[in-house]
Write a protein that holds these residues in place. Structure first.
Motif, short mmCIF file in Angstrom:
data_model
loop_
_atom_site.label_atom_id
_atom_site.label_comp_id
_atom_site.label_asym_id
_atom_site.label_seq_id
_atom_site.Cartn_x
_atom_site.Cartn_y
_atom_site.Cartn_z
N GLY A 55 -45.81 -92.33 -16.51
CA GLY A 55 -45.01 -93.37 -17.17
C GLY A 55 -44.48 -92.92 -18.52
O GLY A 55 -43.89 -93.70 -19.26
N SER A 58 -40.97 -93.98 -19.40
CA SER A 58 -40.88 -95.44 -19.49
C SER A 58 -41.49 -95.97 -20.78
O SER A 58 -40.96 -96.91 -21.38
CB SER A 58 -41.55 -96.09 -18.28
N ILE A 69 -37.60 -102.34 -17.28
CA ILE A 69 -38.02 -101.01 -16.85
C ILE A 69 -38.78 -101.13 -15.53
O ILE A 69 -39.71 -101.92 -15.42
CB ILE A 69 -38.93 -100.34 -17.91
N CYS A 71 -40.75 -98.67 -12.71
CA CYS A 71 -41.31 -97.35 -12.37
C CYS A 71 -41.61 -97.30 -10.88
O CYS A 71 -42.20 -98.23 -10.35
CB CYS A 71 -42.61 -97.11 -13.12
N ALA A 86 -49.20 -100.20 -19.74
CA ALA A 86 -48.19 -101.21 -20.06
C ALA A 86 -48.84 -102.51 -20.54
O ALA A 86 -48.37 -103.14 -21.49
CB ALA A 86 -47.30 -101.47 -18.85
N ILE A 93 -42.95 -103.31 -18.30
CA ILE A 93 -42.77 -102.31 -17.25
C ILE A 93 -43.25 -102.88 -15.93
O ILE A 93 -44.39 -103.32 -15.82
CB ILE A 93 -43.52 -101.01 -17.59
#
Length: 179
Positions: A55, A58, A69, A71, A86, A93
């Motif tokens: 990540g 991100s 965002i 992923c 996160a 995220i």
């Protein structure tokens, strides 16, 4: 790895050693974000991070104010680590555990910036499938950019929608744009 700029500047994030990843180096990441900073307002963009790994990319977008965002990674350990990090930093995220190619074939998600960091040992056909699916499925918003990170030994310049490349040590970023 560390976050280079923004709200979480200089924060170090330690990923478990058992994740199957090769995080983007700080030097390459800083150079990439210097380029993007000249084109985008980070708080106004949506980002899709493919082969997200730890990540790393991100977190940098989130630290700079990006609110949308997503992923995608097929490894459960990577997804679990991204979710944990996160949550720890209160970053916006979203994660999707999926094979990236299957995701690209079915997704209707559109983004301003799509970043892909596939394994460096992919053959050229696999690398080529990324922009092929992104553009075929209209996943890039107008004036958006697809960036593929790869080894300097891989040449993606003959692929459709290729714009240019930037090299940083052994890392290379190839940029693709709507024609």
């Amino acid at each position: 790895m560390r976050i280079i700029s923004g709200l979480y500047k200089s924060r170090k994030i330690l990923a478990p050693k058992n994740l199957p990843v090769r995080p983007t180096t700080d030097m390459a990441k800083e150079s990439l974000f210097n380029i993007l900073n000249n084109t985008f307002y980070f708080d106004d963009v949506s980002v899709l991070d493919l082969f997200a790994g730890t990540g790393n990319i991100s977190y940098e977008f989130a630290s700079r104010g990006t609110e949308q965002i997503t992923c995608v990674d097929q490894d459960f350990g990577c997804i679990k680590f991204i979710n944990k990090t996160a949550e720890q930093f209160d970053m916006p995220i979203n994660t999707i555990k999926s094979d990236v190619f299957k995701f690209l074939e079915k997704s209707t998600l559109q983004s301003n910036i799509i970043f892909a960091d596939p394994p460096y040992n992919f053959d050229e056909d696999k690398f080529g499938k990324i922009p092929e699916l992104v553009f075929k499925n209209n996943m890039l918003l107008p004036e958006g950019v697809l960036i593929i990170e790869h080894s300097k030994h891989t040449d993606l310049s003959k692929l459709n929608n290729y714009s240019h490349s930037k090299s940083y040590g052994g890392n290379m970023f190839s940029f693709f744009e709507n024609a």
